[in-house]
Design a protein around this motif. Structure first.
Motif, PDB file in Angstrom:
ATOM      1  N   VAL A 413       0.850  -1.225  -0.066  1.00  0.00           N
ATOM      2  CA  VAL A 413      -0.211  -0.122   0.008  1.00  0.00           C
ATOM      3  C   VAL A 413       0.985   1.334  -0.060  1.00  0.00           C
ATOM      4  CG1 VAL A 413      -1.876   1.421   1.154  1.00  0.00           C
ATOM      5  CG2 VAL A 413      -1.997  -1.158   1.237  1.00  0.00           C
ATOM      6  N   ALA A 414       1.976   0.974   1.032  1.00  0.00           N
ATOM      7  CA  ALA A 414       2.850   2.232   1.088  1.00  0.00           C
ATOM      8  C   ALA A 414       3.544   2.599  -0.506  1.00  0.00           C
ATOM      9  CB  ALA A 414       4.112   2.073   2.039  1.00  0.00           C
ATOM     10  N   LEU A 415       3.830   1.352  -0.881  1.00  0.00           N
ATOM     11  CA  LEU A 415       4.765   1.635  -2.476  1.00  0.00           C
ATOM     12  C   LEU A 415       3.738   2.219  -3.510  1.00  0.00           C
ATOM     13  CD1 LEU A 415       6.819   0.831  -4.196  1.00  0.00           C
ATOM     14  CD2 LEU A 415       5.994  -1.335  -4.746  1.00  0.00           C
ATOM     15  N   GLU A 416       2.414   1.831  -3.353  1.00  0.00           N
ATOM     16  CA  GLU A 416       1.432   2.329  -4.264  1.00  0.00           C
ATOM     17  C   GLU A 416       1.383   3.700  -4.366  1.00  0.00           C
ATOM     18  OE1 GLU A 416      -3.525   2.617  -4.611  1.00  0.00           O
ATOM     19  OE2 GLU A 416      -2.600   1.082  -3.535  1.00  0.00           O
ATOM     20  N   TYR A 417       1.061   4.489  -2.940  1.00  0.00           N
ATOM     21  CA  TYR A 417       1.133   5.684  -2.834  1.00  0.00           C
ATOM     22  C   TYR A 417       2.524   6.502  -2.932  1.00  0.00           C
ATOM     23  CZ  TYR A 417      -3.832   4.969  -1.931  1.00  0.00           C
ATOM     24  OH  TYR A 417      -5.070   4.534  -1.934  1.00  0.00           O
ATOM     25  N   ILE A 418       3.557   5.874  -2.621  1.00  0.00           N
ATOM     26  CA  ILE A 418       4.722   6.470  -2.755  1.00  0.00           C
ATOM     27  C   ILE A 418       5.372   6.895  -4.367  1.00  0.00           C
ATOM     28  CG2 ILE A 418       7.197   6.227  -2.690  1.00  0.00           C
ATOM     29  CD1 ILE A 418       6.923   4.808  -0.111  1.00  0.00           C
ATOM     30  N   LEU A 419       4.684   6.029  -5.137  1.00  0.00           N
ATOM     31  CA  LEU A 419       4.756   5.948  -6.567  1.00  0.00           C
ATOM     32  C   LEU A 419       3.988   7.285  -7.008  1.00  0.00           C
ATOM     33  CD1 LEU A 419       4.782   2.248  -7.655  1.00  0.00           C
ATOM     34  CD2 LEU A 419       6.753   3.793  -8.005  1.00  0.00           C
ATOM     35  N   VAL A 420       2.661   7.230  -6.672  1.00  0.00           N
ATOM     36  CA  VAL A 420       1.825   8.166  -7.252  1.00  0.00           C
ATOM     37  C   VAL A 420       2.362   9.673  -6.807  1.00  0.00           C
ATOM     38  CG1 VAL A 420      -0.489   9.002  -7.180  1.00  0.00           C
ATOM     39  CG2 VAL A 420       0.019   6.632  -7.449  1.00  0.00           C
ATOM     40  N   ILE A 421       2.693   9.766  -5.275  1.00  0.00           N
ATOM     41  CA  ILE A 421       2.672  10.964  -4.796  1.00  0.00           C
ATOM     42  C   ILE A 421       4.176  11.474  -5.397  1.00  0.00           C
ATOM     43  CG2 ILE A 421       3.746  12.323  -2.807  1.00  0.00           C
ATOM     44  CD1 ILE A 421       1.521  10.460  -1.261  1.00  0.00           C
ATOM     45  N   SER A 422       5.114  10.578  -5.660  1.00  0.00           N
ATOM     46  CA  SER A 422       6.542  11.048  -6.278  1.00  0.00           C
ATOM     47  C   SER A 422       6.452  11.611  -7.668  1.00  0.00           C
ATOM     48  CB  SER A 422       7.379   9.709  -6.589  1.00  0.00           C
ATOM     49  OG  SER A 422       7.689   9.465  -5.273  1.00  0.00           O
ATOM     50  N   VAL A 423       5.445  11.245  -8.450  1.00  0.00           N
ATOM     51  CA  VAL A 423       5.188  11.627  -9.802  1.00  0.00           C
ATOM     52  C   VAL A 423       4.421  12.895  -9.699  1.00  0.00           C
ATOM     53  CG1 VAL A 423       3.935  10.936 -11.990  1.00  0.00           C
ATOM     54  CG2 VAL A 423       5.126   9.297 -10.837  1.00  0.00           C
ATOM     55  N   VAL A 424       3.390  13.074  -8.629  1.00  0.00           N
ATOM     56  CA  VAL A 424       2.904  14.139  -8.493  1.00  0.00           C
ATOM     57  C   VAL A 424       3.719  15.452  -8.305  1.00  0.00           C
ATOM     58  CG1 VAL A 424       1.151  15.519  -7.068  1.00  0.00           C
ATOM     59  CG2 VAL A 424       0.822  13.494  -7.585  1.00  0.00           C
ATOM     60  N   ALA A 425       4.875  15.051  -7.231  1.00  0.00           N
ATOM     61  CA  ALA A 425       5.908  16.173  -6.963  1.00  0.00           C
ATOM     62  C   ALA A 425       6.619  16.299  -8.296  1.00  0.00           C
ATOM     63  CB  ALA A 425       6.673  15.294  -5.729  1.00  0.00           C
ATOM     64  N   TYR A 426       7.026  15.457  -8.934  1.00  0.00           N
ATOM     65  CA  TYR A 426       7.982  15.653 -10.249  1.00  0.00           C
ATOM     66  C   TYR A 426       7.345  16.626 -11.179  1.00  0.00           C
ATOM     67  CZ  TYR A 426       9.959  15.026 -14.967  1.00  0.00           C
ATOM     68  OH  TYR A 426      10.419  15.048 -15.938  1.00  0.00           O
ATOM     69  N   GLU A 427       5.862  16.146 -11.287  1.00  0.00           N
ATOM     70  CA  GLU A 427       5.123  17.110 -12.308  1.00  0.00           C
ATOM     71  C   GLU A 427       4.984  18.554 -11.818  1.00  0.00           C
ATOM     72  OE1 GLU A 427       2.448  14.698 -15.052  1.00  0.00           O
ATOM     73  OE2 GLU A 427       1.437  14.674 -13.212  1.00  0.00           O
ATOM     74  N   PHE A 428       4.745  18.803 -10.293  1.00  0.00           N
ATOM     75  CA  PHE A 428       4.629  20.314  -9.880  1.00  0.00           C
ATOM     76  C   PHE A 428       6.144  21.028 -10.103  1.00  0.00           C
ATOM     77  CE2 PHE A 428       1.206  19.729  -6.340  1.00  0.00           C
ATOM     78  CZ  PHE A 428       0.358  19.440  -7.359  1.00  0.00           C
ATOM     79  N   LYS A 429       7.172  20.240 -10.095  1.00  0.00           N
ATOM     80  CA  LYS A 429       8.327  20.759 -10.105  1.00  0.00           C
ATOM     81  C   LYS A 429       8.738  21.000 -11.619  1.00  0.00           C
ATOM     82  CE  LYS A 429      13.376  19.889  -9.281  1.00  0.00           C
ATOM     83  NZ  LYS A 429      14.220  18.766  -8.573  1.00  0.00           N
ATOM     84  N   SER A 430       8.052  20.264 -12.357  1.00  0.00           N
ATOM     85  CA  SER A 430       8.498  20.560 -13.856  1.00  0.00           C
ATOM     86  C   SER A 430       7.511  21.498 -14.509  1.00  0.00           C
ATOM     87  CB  SER A 430       8.411  19.184 -14.613  1.00  0.00           C
ATOM     88  OG  SER A 430       7.092  18.520 -14.467  1.00  0.00           O
ATOM     89  N   THR A 431       6.320  21.884 -13.905  1.00  0.00           N
ATOM     90  CA  THR A 431       5.503  22.678 -14.291  1.00  0.00           C
ATOM     91  C   THR A 431       5.969  24.152 -13.834  1.00  0.00           C
ATOM     92  OG1 THR A 431       4.228  22.719 -12.365  1.00  0.00           O
ATOM     93  CG2 THR A 431       3.585  21.313 -14.581  1.00  0.00           C
ATOM     94  N   LYS A 432       5.783  25.154 -14.696  1.00  0.00           N
ATOM     95  CA  LYS A 432       6.386  26.468 -14.244  1.00  0.00           C
ATOM     96  C   LYS A 432       5.184  27.299 -13.485  1.00  0.00           C
ATOM     97  CE  LYS A 432       9.016  27.482 -18.700  1.00  0.00           C
ATOM     98  NZ  LYS A 432       9.195  28.275 -19.802  1.00  0.00           N
ATOM     99  N   LYS A 433       4.316  26.730 -13.685  1.00  0.00           N
ATOM    100  CA  LYS A 433       3.099  27.251 -12.953  1.00  0.00           C
ATOM    101  C   LYS A 433       2.178  26.434 -11.990  1.00  0.00           C
ATOM    102  CE  LYS A 433      -0.328  31.065 -12.830  1.00  0.00           C
ATOM    103  NZ  LYS A 433      -0.883  32.153 -13.848  1.00  0.00           N
ATOM    104  N   LEU A 434       2.137  26.080 -10.821  1.00  0.00           N
ATOM    105  CA  LEU A 434       1.260  25.263 -10.131  1.00  0.00           C
ATOM    106  C   LEU A 434      -0.073  25.303 -10.774  1.00  0.00           C
ATOM    107  CD1 LEU A 434       1.681  23.149  -7.738  1.00  0.00           C
ATOM    108  CD2 LEU A 434       0.826  25.049  -6.172  1.00  0.00           C
ATOM    109  N   PHE A 435      -0.805  23.963 -10.901  1.00  0.00           N
ATOM    110  CA  PHE A 435      -1.938  23.933 -11.181  1.00  0.00           C
ATOM    111  C   PHE A 435      -2.270  24.750 -12.459  1.00  0.00           C
ATOM    112  CE2 PHE A 435      -3.319  23.726  -6.769  1.00  0.00           C
ATOM    113  CZ  PHE A 435      -3.129  22.285  -6.683  1.00  0.00           C
ATOM    114  N   CYS A 436      -1.530  24.727 -13.468  1.00  0.00           N
ATOM    115  CA  CYS A 436      -1.439  25.239 -14.691  1.00  0.00           C
ATOM    116  C   CYS A 436      -2.295  24.490 -15.683  1.00  0.00           C
ATOM    117  CB  CYS A 436      -0.209  25.485 -15.343  1.00  0.00           C
ATOM    118  SG  CYS A 436       0.596  23.921 -15.921  1.00  0.00           S
TER     119      CYS A 436
END
Length: 437
Positions: A413-436
């Motif tokens: 269960v932890a692995l499932e959500y770590i994968l998802v949250i990691s990708v969310v963090a990466y996408e936030f970091k790679s977008t110039k504007k949060l929630f663009c």
């Protein structure tokens, strides 16, 4: 590649038991990898991919669902309606205890199939879903597989309609049209909707059509379709507050049209409930829905952390308290997205919807794999991809089912959500504007 996919889907449908997690996960990973390679190679040949997606679904036609027993309850509710009995007013176990269960065709078999937990509660499936269950009861009143086939054909049809309107929306949003196949050919969608008969597919169809009609300024019809989606599953209610700024800041739309949209929406829902209205309906339906917040727990993320803290500090499971706290967090989060974010374009509105649903599920006490299908559908209309990862990792939750019982493996269960949250963090970091948008 297509032959391999067909072979894997056939094996999934007819030669798999839920407790064989090694085989289940291996087949699923292979299906996911090959499906997205196929999309990558044939993304401009939409007729080929559409036909192949339908063919994959038809492979399940003669199979009983093997990952969920919910379909037994669907058939039970449908047969009650055919007999002129309101399914919201009694539980299957009450029928069993009364000795009158013989009045329902294959009643004992259906109750045994749905298992004691499901049979002990009032139904929580809204009216539009019930109408499909009733259709299955009318067409095949004495055959369980026949009823499954009727519902399966309905869900295949809804997926095709959803695909058609996805393409229309993607064209309007100037997004790549092949993104529609990230939903249509996603193994999670094929397996959990067509294979296991979950009605998120019907809800998504109404939602997607409603979005398209809204963009075309057909307000009344959009509200009606949105209301129908609520009457399949209640989940779209979470999205309603997000329309506030969208209507308020559109040049051709205003607060009066917002009120009209909400009014027609709720009227549509009310009309679908009319055939079932009774003194006890609201109480029974409400009690059943509340179980998902205050009693049931499965594959949760934030809640499991809170539960652990509760055990350490209180010494007991605080789900009844945590469920209320998390509900408040969901409400405040959705209202924040509704009133403090500029949802003044359809692109921004869809992004807000995606994060509203993501927050909702991250705070939920129960997350079955098919729940992820709704945010997956919304994500197709945005540039965010973390739900695609979730549509893979969520299948780790099936590791909880064992031949000798049920026990969650919390590290998975932890692995499932770590994968998802990691990708969310990466996408936030790679977008110039949060929630663009």
């Amino acid at each position: 590649m297509m032959l391999a996919l067909c072979a894997f889907y056939f094996s999934f449908a007819y030669n798999l038991v839920r407790t064989d997690f090694v085989k289940l996960s291996s087949l699923y990973l292979a299906l996911f990898f090959l499906s997205f390679k196929l999309i990558q190679q044939q993304k401009t040949n939409w007729k080929l991919l559409l036909g192949f997606g339908i063919a994959c679904r038809l492979l399940f036609l003669f199979a009983l669902p093997n990952l969920s027993q919910d379909f037994y309850r669907f058939i039970w509710d449908g047969r009650l309606i055919v007999e002129g009995i309101n399914p919201y007013l009694s539980t299957p176990q009450q029928w069993l205890a009364s000795g009158k269960i013989a009045a329902i065709v294959q009643g004992e078999e259906l109750v045994k199939g749905m298992q004691a937990l499901n049979a002990s509660h009032f139904t929580n499936y809204p009216p539009v879903s019930q109408f499909v269950y009733a259709l299955a009861g009318i067409v095949t009143p004495k055959n369980i597989l026949g009823s499954v086939m009727v519902m399966r054909i309905v869900l295949i049809f809804t997926d095709v309609i959803t695909f058609i309107f996805f393409r229309k929306l993607l064209q309007y949003l100037k997004l790549p049209l092949h993104q529609a196949f990230w939903y249509f050919l996603n193994p999670l969608v094929i397996i959990e909707l067509t294979g296991n008969l979950h009605f998120e597919g019907l809800m998504v169809m109404f939602l997607v059509i409603a979005f398209y009609l809204l963009l075309k300024k057909k307000l009344i019809w959009a509200a009606i379709l949105f209301g129908l989606s609520v009457s399949v599953k209640l989940l779209p209610l979470v999205l309603l507050p997000l329309f506030f700024n969208y209507f308020r800041k559109q040049e051709q739309l205003n607060i009066y049209k917002l009120i009209t949209f909400y009014g027609v929406n709720f009227l549509s829902v009310l009309l679908t409930f009319l055939p079932f209205l009774s003194v006890n309906l609201i109480q029974n339906f409400g009690d059943s829905v509340a179980l998902w917040f205050n009693t049931f727990e499965f594959n949760a993320s934030l809640y499991y952390i809170i539960r652990w803290v509760g055990f350490q500090t209180m010494g007991w499971n605080i789900i009844s308290i945590a469920g209320k706290i998390l509900s408040v967090i969901i409400l405040l989060s959705v209202l924040s997205l509704a009133f403090f974010r500029k949802n003044n374009s359809c692109q921004r509105l869809f992004v807000s919807m995606l994060f509203a649903l993501s927050i909702y599920f991250l705070c939920a006490t129960t997350i079955h794999p098919w729940y992820v299908i709704t945010p997956l559908a919304i994500s197709i209309l945005t540039r965010y991809r973390f739900i695609l990862i979730w549509s893979v990792s969520v299948m780790l939750s099936y590791s909880a089912y064992r031949t000798n019982g049920f026990e969650e493996k919390l590290y998975l269960v932890a692995l499932e959500y770590i994968l998802v949250i990691s990708v969310v963090a990466y996408e936030f970091k790679s977008t110039k504007k949060l929630f663009c948008g």
